[in-house]
Design a protein around this motif. Structure first.
Motif, PDB file in Angstrom:
ATOM      1  N   HIS A   1       0.753  -1.050   0.121  1.00 34.65           N
ATOM      2  CA  HIS A   1      -0.110   0.068  -0.157  1.00 34.65           C
ATOM      3  C   HIS A   1       0.889   1.293   0.056  1.00 34.65           C
ATOM      4  O   HIS A   1       1.245   1.807   0.991  1.00 34.65           O
ATOM      5  CB  HIS A   1      -0.973   0.074   1.274  1.00 34.65           C
ATOM      6  CG  HIS A   1      -2.124   1.028   0.957  1.00 34.65           C
ATOM      7  ND1 HIS A   1      -3.310   0.696   1.710  1.00 34.65           N
ATOM      8  CD2 HIS A   1      -2.189   2.170   0.558  1.00 34.65           C
ATOM      9  CE1 HIS A   1      -4.184   1.652   1.392  1.00 34.65           C
ATOM     10  NE2 HIS A   1      -3.544   2.568   0.762  1.00 34.65           N
TER      11      HIS A   1
ATOM     12  N   HIS B   1       1.422   5.096  -2.190  1.00 31.95           N
ATOM     13  CA  HIS B   1       1.178   6.084  -3.276  1.00 31.95           C
ATOM     14  C   HIS B   1       2.387   6.548  -3.834  1.00 31.95           C
ATOM     15  O   HIS B   1       2.993   7.526  -2.883  1.00 31.95           O
ATOM     16  CB  HIS B   1       0.066   6.878  -2.515  1.00 31.95           C
ATOM     17  CG  HIS B   1      -1.111   6.360  -2.354  1.00 31.95           C
ATOM     18  ND1 HIS B   1      -2.168   6.277  -2.985  1.00 31.95           N
ATOM     19  CD2 HIS B   1      -1.369   6.053  -1.074  1.00 31.95           C
ATOM     20  CE1 HIS B   1      -3.367   5.744  -2.241  1.00 31.95           C
ATOM     21  NE2 HIS B   1      -2.990   5.469  -0.995  1.00 31.95           N
TER      22      HIS B   1
ATOM     23  N   LYS C   1      -7.802  -1.850  -7.008  1.00 28.82           N
ATOM     24  CA  LYS C   1      -8.214  -1.080  -5.922  1.00 28.82           C
ATOM     25  C   LYS C   1      -9.512  -0.207  -6.128  1.00 28.82           C
ATOM     26  O   LYS C   1      -9.593   0.266  -7.308  1.00 28.82           O
ATOM     27  CB  LYS C   1      -6.842   0.157  -5.609  1.00 28.82           C
ATOM     28  CG  LYS C   1      -7.292   1.211  -4.553  1.00 28.82           C
ATOM     29  CD  LYS C   1      -7.354   1.006  -3.144  1.00 28.82           C
ATOM     30  CE  LYS C   1      -7.495   1.915  -1.907  1.00 28.82           C
ATOM     31  NZ  LYS C   1      -6.631   2.728  -2.008  1.00 28.82           N
TER      32      LYS C   1
ATOM     33  N   HIS D   1      -6.407  -0.763   5.081  1.00 34.49           N
ATOM     34  CA  HIS D   1      -6.417   0.042   6.192  1.00 34.49           C
ATOM     35  C   HIS D   1      -7.347   0.087   7.367  1.00 34.49           C
ATOM     36  O   HIS D   1      -7.969   1.093   7.724  1.00 34.49           O
ATOM     37  CB  HIS D   1      -5.927   1.789   6.242  1.00 34.49           C
ATOM     38  CG  HIS D   1      -6.791   2.306   4.887  1.00 34.49           C
ATOM     39  ND1 HIS D   1      -7.895   2.332   5.050  1.00 34.49           N
ATOM     40  CD2 HIS D   1      -6.212   3.132   3.857  1.00 34.49           C
ATOM     41  CE1 HIS D   1      -8.571   2.993   3.942  1.00 34.49           C
ATOM     42  NE2 HIS D   1      -7.478   3.306   3.199  1.00 34.49           N
TER      43      HIS D   1
ATOM     44  N   ASP E   1       0.444   2.521   3.645  1.00 29.85           N
ATOM     45  CA  ASP E   1      -0.394   3.521   3.332  1.00 29.85           C
ATOM     46  C   ASP E   1       0.380   4.725   3.106  1.00 29.85           C
ATOM     47  O   ASP E   1       0.156   5.979   3.408  1.00 29.85           O
ATOM     48  CB  ASP E   1      -1.810   3.661   3.827  1.00 29.85           C
ATOM     49  CG  ASP E   1      -2.720   4.673   3.166  1.00 29.85           C
ATOM     50  OD1 ASP E   1      -2.444   4.781   1.966  1.00 29.85           O
ATOM     51  OD2 ASP E   1      -3.761   5.185   3.549  1.00 29.85           O
TER      52      ASP E   1
HETATM   53 ZN   LIG Z   1      -3.883   4.645   0.395  1.00 26.14          ZN
END
Ligand SMILES: [Zn+2]
Length: 429
Positions: A57, A59, A143, A232, A305
């Protein structure tokens, strides 16, 4: 290339921690031999050799929002954190990875050497026709968001969109990762609420929003037999639903993140927008319940995340204006280990949560997640007992701001190998 060997008294193998010699040829582990007592280890006994971590996870935001975070800085931070594989989220880069063409742009921006970069595709309203092509092109899965994602180009889906997408994904055998907050169950923010108070943000994203979303996902999993992964998870209240779904044979998994396992709402001061994320960090009792769920196996894995943004977007203490996201690629191993060790959990569990289980989620468990002959030579050599104080200025991520700044953490990464290449540290310890 001649093989290299790493000899250590502490190697975390599938059978436990033991003295061993690892032989690496090119990108792969070619042998693991028990270490005879008389052979001299290459590493001090304080150091542990462990499978490299897999973070599913992340970005990265390149192309399009490289000024938030790019591949060069993200993979460098990952390597320094003992992470040897990242799976990049289909948003916040531009274009979002919801078409084959956008995946091509992503691939051209990503490095081919060093820390391995894999990709999730996106499910958005109207792109069901792209999913098979994205799968053929090698995405690990997909996702989607049930509530607004925070960026305009990645729209949230409705159940109708999922009824179109999930049978396709079930046929492909790929998982759908879901940001599980049900929009209708999000709290309304009263006009008089103080935007600088953490309690305002917390009240606007109640645990029921997660529970209601997960109930919908369980129903869709039952209807379509698709694999669903809840990203998450930040509340323990959805755990009975998840347990029951799995007991009935549904393929549904869940992750939580280092920040939900480290921080607690009671300790978050007003204006501390570096801790803004969605779902929000809840109270101490929730944090402890999430730890128990990891220990019992109700939560499968931990992913960061990692989601940085330019400092100006973190707001000036206004929780309603600040970007939601916490960057922790470089700190995830020490942050999780610090908290796990405090709760008496052994280091072997970390490998399951942060390497083996995420590798399985991404469909790369045949190559990653353990130190065995034939697997990729992804290793982290670290000192689990060494402590350090986080200085955000020294982090390798593009924007340095982190809520971990000033915290004393346990576990220092010494060296990281990704597919046989030294990507962090120097070879002579
Ligand atoms: Zn995320």
């Amino acid at each position: 290339m001649p093989p290299i060997t790493i000899r250590s008294t502490r190697v975390l193998l599938p059978t436990g921690i033991q003295p061993a010699e690892i032989e690496i040829t090119g990108a792969q582990i070619t042998a693991v031999r028990p270490l005879e007592a008389i052979s001299t280890p290459h590493l001090p006994s304080s150091m542990l050799v462990m499978p490299g971590l897999v973070d599913t996870h992340v970005h990265v935001n390149e192309p399009g929002r490289t000024d938030w975070e790019g591949f060069a800085t993200a993979t460098s931070a990952a390597a320094a954190g003992g992470i040897t594989t990242i799976v990049d989220m289909p948003l916040n880069s531009v274009p979002a990875v919801t078409t084959l063409k956008a995946l091509g742009a992503k691939r051209r921006a990503a490095p081919v050497d060093g820390v391995e970069v894999q990709f999730w595709g996106g499910v958005v309203p109207g792109n069901a026709g792209e999913l098979e092509a994205l799968a053929s092109a090698g995405v690990c899965g997909f996702k989607c968001f049930l509530s607004p994602s925070g960026v305009d180009e990645f729209a949230a889906v409705e159940p109708g969109d999922l009824r179109r997408a999930l049978p396709i994904l079930a046929g492909l055998g790929l998982p759908l990762l879901v940001h599980a907050e049900w929009p209708a169950s999000l709290g309304r923010i009263p006009p008089a609420a103080d935007p600088r108070a953490y309690s305002t943000w917390l009240a606007s994203r109640p645990p029921e929003a997660e529970v209601d979303a997960i109930a919908q996902l369980v129903a869709l999993a039952r209807e379509t037999d698709a694999r669903i992964h809840v990203v998450h998870l930040a509340t323990e209240r959805a755990l009975p639903l998840l347990r029951e779904a799995r007991r009935s044979g549904l393929r549904i998994t869940a992750e939580t993140c280092p920040h939900y396992l480290t921080f607690a709402a009671e300790e978050i001061p007003d204006e501390a927008t570096s801790l803004k994320c969605a779902p929000p960090i809840r109270g101490r009792a929730t944090r402890e319940a999430l730890w128990r769920a990891l220990a019992s196996g109700d939560i499968d894995l931990i992913a960061t995340d990692h989601s940085p943004c330019p400092p100006a977007m973190k707001g000036d203490g206004d929780f309603l204006r600040a970007w939601g996201g916490i960057a922790s690629l470089e700190l995830s191993l020490p942050a999780v280990w610090t908290a796990a060790a405090e709760r008496g959990l052994p280091v072997e569990r970390l490998v399951e949560w942060m390497s083996a289980a995420p590798a399985r989620l991404a469909g790369i468990g045949g190559r990653k997640g353990s130190i065995e002959p034939g697997k990729d030579a992804d290793l982290v050599i670290w000192d689990p007992d060494a402590t350090f104080v986080v200085d955000e200025r020294a982090l390798r991520q593009r924007h340095k701001r982190t809520p971990y700044d000033g915290r004393r953490l346990r576990g220092r990464v010494i060296r990281t190998y990704a597919r046989g290449r030294l990507v962090y540290g120097d070879s002579g310890v």
